[in-house]
Design a protein around this motif. Structure first.
Motif, PDB file in Angstrom:
ATOM      1  N   CYS A 258       0.857  -1.188   0.000  1.00  0.00           N
ATOM      2  CA  CYS A 258       0.000   0.000   0.000  1.00  0.00           C
ATOM      3  C   CYS A 258       0.891   1.236   0.000  1.00  0.00           C
ATOM      4  O   CYS A 258       1.851   1.306   0.775  1.00  0.00           O
ATOM      5  N   ALA A 259       0.566   2.184  -0.854  1.00  0.00           N
ATOM      6  CA  ALA A 259       1.407   3.387  -0.949  1.00  0.00           C
ATOM      7  C   ALA A 259       0.934   4.469   0.000  1.00  0.00           C
ATOM      8  O   ALA A 259       1.496   5.546   0.045  1.00  0.00           O
ATOM      9  N   GLY A 260      -0.117   4.190   0.763  1.00  0.00           N
ATOM     10  CA  GLY A 260      -0.631   5.219   1.669  1.00  0.00           C
ATOM     11  C   GLY A 260      -1.781   5.972   1.039  1.00  0.00           C
ATOM     12  O   GLY A 260      -2.252   5.630  -0.043  1.00  0.00           O
ATOM     13  N   PRO A 261      -2.244   6.996   1.713  1.00  0.00           N
ATOM     14  CA  PRO A 261      -3.425   7.719   1.213  1.00  0.00           C
ATOM     15  C   PRO A 261      -3.106   8.557  -0.015  1.00  0.00           C
ATOM     16  O   PRO A 261      -2.091   9.252  -0.046  1.00  0.00           O
ATOM     17  N   PRO A 262      -3.959   8.515  -1.029  1.00  0.00           N
ATOM     18  CA  PRO A 262      -3.713   9.337  -2.222  1.00  0.00           C
ATOM     19  C   PRO A 262      -3.811  10.819  -1.861  1.00  0.00           C
ATOM     20  O   PRO A 262      -4.751  11.247  -1.195  1.00  0.00           O
ATOM     21  N   ALA A 263      -2.840  11.590  -2.341  1.00  0.00           N
ATOM     22  CA  ALA A 263      -2.760  13.007  -1.962  1.00  0.00           C
ATOM     23  C   ALA A 263      -3.981  13.789  -2.422  1.00  0.00           C
ATOM     24  O   ALA A 263      -4.439  14.701  -1.734  1.00  0.00           O
ATOM     25  N   ASP A 264      -4.538  13.430  -3.593  1.00  0.00           N
ATOM     26  CA  ASP A 264      -5.677  14.208  -4.085  1.00  0.00           C
ATOM     27  C   ASP A 264      -6.876  14.042  -3.147  1.00  0.00           C
ATOM     28  O   ASP A 264      -7.592  14.995  -2.853  1.00  0.00           O
ATOM     29  N   TYR A 265      -7.053  12.823  -2.631  1.00  0.00           N
ATOM     30  CA  TYR A 265      -8.174  12.593  -1.716  1.00  0.00           C
ATOM     31  C   TYR A 265      -7.955  13.334  -0.404  1.00  0.00           C
ATOM     32  O   TYR A 265      -8.858  14.006   0.111  1.00  0.00           O
ATOM     33  N   VAL A 266      -6.743  13.230   0.123  1.00  0.00           N
ATOM     34  CA  VAL A 266      -6.447  13.872   1.403  1.00  0.00           C
ATOM     35  C   VAL A 266      -6.602  15.381   1.292  1.00  0.00           C
ATOM     36  O   VAL A 266      -7.120  16.039   2.201  1.00  0.00           O
ATOM     37  N   ALA A 267      -6.169  15.940   0.151  1.00  0.00           N
ATOM     38  CA  ALA A 267      -6.274  17.386  -0.017  1.00  0.00           C
ATOM     39  C   ALA A 267      -7.722  17.836   0.015  1.00  0.00           C
ATOM     40  O   ALA A 267      -8.055  18.915   0.506  1.00  0.00           O
ATOM     41  N   ARG A 268      -8.620  16.990  -0.468  1.00  0.00           N
ATOM     42  CA  ARG A 268     -10.030  17.380  -0.523  1.00  0.00           C
ATOM     43  C   ARG A 268     -10.782  17.019   0.752  1.00  0.00           C
ATOM     44  O   ARG A 268     -11.541  17.813   1.294  1.00  0.00           O
ATOM     45  N   PHE A 269     -10.551  15.806   1.229  1.00  0.00           N
ATOM     46  CA  PHE A 269     -11.393  15.315   2.329  1.00  0.00           C
ATOM     47  C   PHE A 269     -10.643  15.109   3.641  1.00  0.00           C
ATOM     48  O   PHE A 269     -11.238  14.679   4.627  1.00  0.00           O
ATOM     49  N   GLY A 270      -9.348  15.375   3.656  1.00  0.00           N
ATOM     50  CA  GLY A 270      -8.593  15.145   4.883  1.00  0.00           C
ATOM     51  C   GLY A 270      -8.195  13.682   5.017  1.00  0.00           C
ATOM     52  O   GLY A 270      -8.586  12.826   4.227  1.00  0.00           O
ATOM     53  N   ALA A 271      -7.418  13.412   6.050  1.00  0.00           N
ATOM     54  CA  ALA A 271      -6.846  12.072   6.213  1.00  0.00           C
ATOM     55  C   ALA A 271      -7.500  11.284   7.342  1.00  0.00           C
ATOM     56  O   ALA A 271      -7.046  10.209   7.686  1.00  0.00           O
ATOM     57  N   VAL A 272      -8.572  11.823   7.895  1.00  0.00           N
ATOM     58  CA  VAL A 272      -9.163  11.174   9.070  1.00  0.00           C
ATOM     59  C   VAL A 272      -9.522   9.718   8.808  1.00  0.00           C
ATOM     60  O   VAL A 272      -9.267   8.842   9.631  1.00  0.00           O
ATOM     61  N   GLU A 273     -10.093   9.466   7.619  1.00  0.00           N
ATOM     62  CA  GLU A 273     -10.539   8.100   7.329  1.00  0.00           C
ATOM     63  C   GLU A 273      -9.370   7.134   7.182  1.00  0.00           C
ATOM     64  O   GLU A 273      -9.548   5.934   7.298  1.00  0.00           O
ATOM     65  N   ILE A 274      -8.206   7.668   6.900  1.00  0.00           N
ATOM     66  CA  ILE A 274      -7.013   6.821   6.815  1.00  0.00           C
ATOM     67  C   ILE A 274      -6.366   6.714   8.191  1.00  0.00           C
ATOM     68  O   ILE A 274      -6.020   5.620   8.644  1.00  0.00           O
ATOM     69  N   VAL A 275      -6.238   7.854   8.845  1.00  0.00           N
ATOM     70  CA  VAL A 275      -5.571   7.865  10.155  1.00  0.00           C
ATOM     71  C   VAL A 275      -6.284   6.917  11.117  1.00  0.00           C
ATOM     72  O   VAL A 275      -5.656   6.223  11.912  1.00  0.00           O
ATOM     73  N   SER A 276      -7.602   6.850  10.999  1.00  0.00           N
ATOM     74  CA  SER A 276      -8.358   5.994  11.930  1.00  0.00           C
ATOM     75  C   SER A 276      -8.001   4.523  11.759  1.00  0.00           C
ATOM     76  O   SER A 276      -8.232   3.720  12.648  1.00  0.00           O
ATOM     77  N   GLU A 277      -7.426   4.165  10.616  1.00  0.00           N
ATOM     78  CA  GLU A 277      -7.124   2.757  10.357  1.00  0.00           C
ATOM     79  C   GLU A 277      -5.675   2.390  10.659  1.00  0.00           C
ATOM     80  O   GLU A 277      -5.298   1.251  10.551  1.00  0.00           O
ATOM     81  N   ARG A 278      -4.880   3.382  11.006  1.00  0.00           N
ATOM     82  CA  ARG A 278      -3.478   3.068  11.285  1.00  0.00           C
ATOM     83  C   ARG A 278      -3.336   2.479  12.673  1.00  0.00           C
ATOM     84  O   ARG A 278      -4.146   2.760  13.554  1.00  0.00           O
ATOM     85  N   PRO A 279      -2.280   1.721  12.878  1.00  0.00           N
ATOM     86  CA  PRO A 279      -2.041   1.251  14.245  1.00  0.00           C
ATOM     87  C   PRO A 279      -1.869   2.450  15.161  1.00  0.00           C
ATOM     88  O   PRO A 279      -1.414   3.499  14.731  1.00  0.00           O
ATOM     89  N   ARG A 280      -2.182   2.280  16.427  1.00  0.00           N
ATOM     90  CA  ARG A 280      -2.259   3.420  17.326  1.00  0.00           C
ATOM     91  C   ARG A 280      -0.928   4.164  17.473  1.00  0.00           C
ATOM     92  O   ARG A 280      -0.886   5.383  17.450  1.00  0.00           O
ATOM     93  N   VAL A 281       0.153   3.433  17.630  1.00  0.00           N
ATOM     94  CA  VAL A 281       1.441   4.082  17.835  1.00  0.00           C
ATOM     95  C   VAL A 281       1.755   4.985  16.653  1.00  0.00           C
ATOM     96  O   VAL A 281       2.180   6.117  16.795  1.00  0.00           O
ATOM     97  N   GLU A 282       1.470   4.461  15.475  1.00  0.00           N
ATOM     98  CA  GLU A 282       1.766   5.217  14.276  1.00  0.00           C
ATOM     99  C   GLU A 282       0.908   6.474  14.197  1.00  0.00           C
ATOM    100  O   GLU A 282       1.357   7.534  13.834  1.00  0.00           O
TER     101      GLU A 282
END
Ligand code: SF4
Length: 521
Positions: A258-282
Motif C-alpha cells: 500500500c502506498a498510503g493515502p492518495p494526496a488528491d483525496y487527502v487534499a479534498r477530504f482530509g486524512a481522518v478516514e485513513i488515520v483511523s485505520e493506522r495502528p495506534r502508535v503510528e
C-alpha cells in the motif's frame, strides 16, 4: 493483477462525469505504441480506443492485447469478430453501474449502458473472454454488488473496480462524484460476497489497502501502470496521470502492499478516514505533524468505518461514545494545569482535554491567572465530563458572589491547605461555593516536611471526614515519623498518602500539559 494501461488516444465521444483529464493530443502511431508496450501484454485505454480508425491494425501489432472500451461501437457480431480476429485477447467494457440511468449519467450518453451490456453478450456468444471495468463514484458506490451480479448475467469473468481520481471534472466536482473512502467497506464486502458466489474475479485498483475489508484483494500500487508514448504532445497527458501519495503511513502495511493515502483525496477530504485505520502508535506519531487530521483523543482517532459504528450500536448503553471500542481506554481523571500562558492557549488545552473521554477533568495550577475566572466559567459549561478545581484555590477566594454564581456546573472544589491558619478562609469559600454555585468541597492537607506533620497533628480533626493528606514526593522523613503518631484519622490519612506516593507513578502525558491525576477521585 499486474497490467500496463497503454493510452492509445485522448479522444472521447463526449466528456464524461469522470476523471478524464480532458487534454487533447494527436493519436500516436502504431509503431510508437508498440515501442512503449515492448513485449508486455497491455490493456488499450484512452480516451476511447475504438475511435481510432486503425484499431484492428493496432491490435494486430501488440502481443495479446486487452481492449478497454465503452463498447458503444461493438454491439454487432461482425465488428466484434473483426477485433477478435485482429488479435484482441479480451474485451473489457467500461460499465460503471448496473443501473442504466446511473451509467448513462456518468458517461453523458443516453442508452450507453444498454449498448455496453449488449456488447458484453455479443462477445460472450462469440467466445471472447470479457470483463467489466467500473470507476467507483459516489452515486454508484452503494450498488457494486449489483454490478457483479450483472457481470455474472453477461458471462463476464472479472470485474475491475477503480478509484476515481481528482482529475478533470471529478477534480472540479469531487464532492458530488468522489465516494468517501470510509463508506466503501460495506459495498466492497457485498460485491466480494457476490463475486465469490458467482465465481467472478474481483479486482480493486488504486485504493489504499485499508479501504477494503480484508476479504477483498486490493492491487498493490504498482499493480497498474499507465504507459504513454514519449512525445512532447503527450507530456501533459502523462503528467495528469501521475498519482501522489500524501502523509505516508509508514508501516501499515506500507509499501509494497500500500502506498498510503492518495494526496488528491487527502487534499479534498482530509486524512481522518485513513488515520483511523493506522495502528495506534503510528497515529500518535503522525498526527503531531499532520495538518488536516482531527485532534487525537488520548492518541485515538474516532472510528470512521461503519463496521465499528455497528459494533458500538450493538453494545448499547454506551451513550454514543465513538471511541468505546477503540484501543486505549481514556483515563478516569485527567489533570490540566493552568499556567501563565496566554488565555487562548489554556482555553484550547482545556477543550482538548475535555474531549479525551476522561470521567473527570481536574483543573489545577495557577488560579491567579488573570483569566482564571473566565476560563472556569467556560469549563463549567463543558458537557460529558465532570469538572473539578483542585490545589491552592486562595486566588479564587476573592471572587464576588456573582462571579461564583457563574461557576455553577463545576462539580467539586478540592482545596489544598498548606497551614492550619487557612482552614477558616477555605471553609468560608467552600460554603459560598456550595450556596452560590452548588460546588461541593473537599479539603486536603499538603505535608511537605516533618514540621508539617506536627503542625497538622491537632488541626486535622477540624476538617471533614473526606479530608485527605497529600505528601511531597521526597517523603522519607515523613515515613520515619508517622509510626510515632498515635492511632488517629490523621495517621491513617498520612499512611494512605505514603502508600500512594510509593506506588509506581502513573502520571502519563496524554496531551500537552494534561496529566492523569494520581490523587484519589
Ligand atoms: S493506514 Fe495507510 S498504509 Fe495502512 S492500509 Fe491505510 S493507507 Fe495503507
Amino acid at each position: 493483477v499486474t497490467e500496463t494501461l497503454l493510452h492509445v488516444t485522448t479522444h472521447v465521444r463526449v466528456p464524461a462525469r469522470l476523471d478524464d483529464p480532458g487534454i487533447d493530443a494527436p493519436d500516436p502511431s502504431i509503431a510508437s505504441l508498440v515501442a512503449v508496450a515492448s513485449n508486455d501484454p497491455v490493456v488499450l485505454v484512452g480516451g476511447e480506443p475504438t475511435l481510432r480508425a486503425d484499431l484492428p491494425e493496432l491490435l494486430a501489432a501488440l502481443p495479446s492485447p486487452i481492449l478497454c472500451t465503452d463498447a458503444l461501437a461493438l454491439t454487432n457480431a461482425s465488428t466484434m469478430r473483426a477485433l477478435r480476429d485482429a488479435g484482441m485477447r479480451k474485451l473489457r467494457v467500461s460499465l460503471h453501474a448496473a443501473r442504466p440511468a446511473a451509467h448513462d449519467w456518468l458517461v453523458g450518453q443516453a442508452g450507453a449502458a444498454k449498448r455496453a451490456m449488449r456488447a458484453l453478450v455479443v462477445a460472450a456468444e462469440l467466445g471472447i473472454e470479457t470483463e467489466i471495468e467500473a470507476t467507483i463514484t459516489r452515486p454508484t458506490a452503494p450498488h457494486l454488488a449489483e454490478l457483479v451480479t450483472l457481470a455474472a448475467g453477461v458471462r463476464a469473468r472479472a470485474v475491475h473496480l477503480v478509484r476515481l481520481t481528482h482529475r478533470g471534472l471529478a477534480g472540479r466536482e469531487a464532492i458530488m462524484l468522489v465516494p468517501r473512502l470510509a463508506l466503501l467497506e460495506d459495498p466492497l464486502a457485498e460485491a466480494g460476497a457476490v463475486a465469490i458466489r458467482e465465481r467472478i474475479a474481483l479486482h480493486v485498483h488504486d485504493f489504499p489497502r485499508c479501504v477494503a475489508p480484508r476479504s477483498i484483494r486490493v492491487s498493490p500500487p504498482d499493480g497498474r501502470r499507465h504507459a504513454f508514448v514519449d512525445a512532447p504532445e503527450w507530456a501533459l497527458v502523462s503528467r495528469a496521470y501521475e498519482v501522489a501519495f500524501g502523509e505516508r503511513c509508514g508501516a501499515c502495511p506500507g509499501l509494497p502492499a500500500c502506498a498510503g493515502p492518495p494526496a488528491d483525496y487527502v487534499a479534498r477530504f482530509g486524512a481522518v478516514e485513513i488515520v483511523s485505520e493506522r495502528p495506534r502508535v503510528e497515529r500518535a506519531r503522525d498526527e503531531s505533524a499532520a495538518t488536516n487530521t482531527v485532534a487525537p483523543r488520548a492518541g485515538r482517532t474516532p472510528a470512521t468505518r461503519l463496521r465499528e459504528v455497528r459494533a458500538v450500536v450493538r453494545r448499547g448503553g454506551v451513550e454514543g461514545d465513538p471511541l468505546i471500542d477503540r484501543a486505549g481506554a481514556p483515563p478516569d481523571v485527567l489533570r490540566v494545569a493552568l499556567t501563565t500562558e496566554p488565555t487562548r492557549v489554556l482555553r484550547a488545552r482545556l477543550i482538548r482535554a475535555a474531549q479525551e473521554g476522561a470521567r473527570v477533568l481536574r483543573i489545577v495550577g495557577a488560579f491567579d491567572h488573570p483569566s482564571a475566572a473566565a476560563l472556569l466559567r467556560e469549563c463549567a459549561h463543558l458537557r460529558g465530563v465532570a469538572v473539578e478545581i483542585a490545589g491552592d484555590l486562595r486566588p479564587l477566594f476573592a471572587l464576588a458572589d456573582a462571579q461564583l454564581f457563574e461557576l455553577e456546573g463545576i462539580e467539586r472544589a478540592r482545596i489544598a491547605l498548606g497551614d492550619p491558619s487557612e482552614i477558616d478562609a477555605a471553609n468560608a469559600f467552600l460554603d459560598r461555593a456550595l450556596r452560590m454555585a452548588k460546588i461541593r468541597g473537599t479539603r486536603f492537607v499538603v505535608v511537605r516536611s516533618t514540621d508539617d506533620v506536627e503542625r497538622w497533628r491537632e488541626a486535622f480533626d477540624r476538617l471533614d471526614d473526606d479530608a485527605f493528606v497529600r505528601v511531597a514526593r521526597d517523603e522519607s522523613a515523613i515515613t520515619t515519623l508517622t509510626p510515632s503518631l498515635p492511632p488517629s484519622r490523621y495517621r491513617d490519612a498520612i499512611e494512605r498518602a505514603l502508600a500512594r506516593a510509593a506506588a509506581p507513578s502513573f502520571v502519563d502525558a496524554i496531551v500537552e500539559n494534561a496529566l492523569r491525576d494520581d490523587e484519589p477521585a
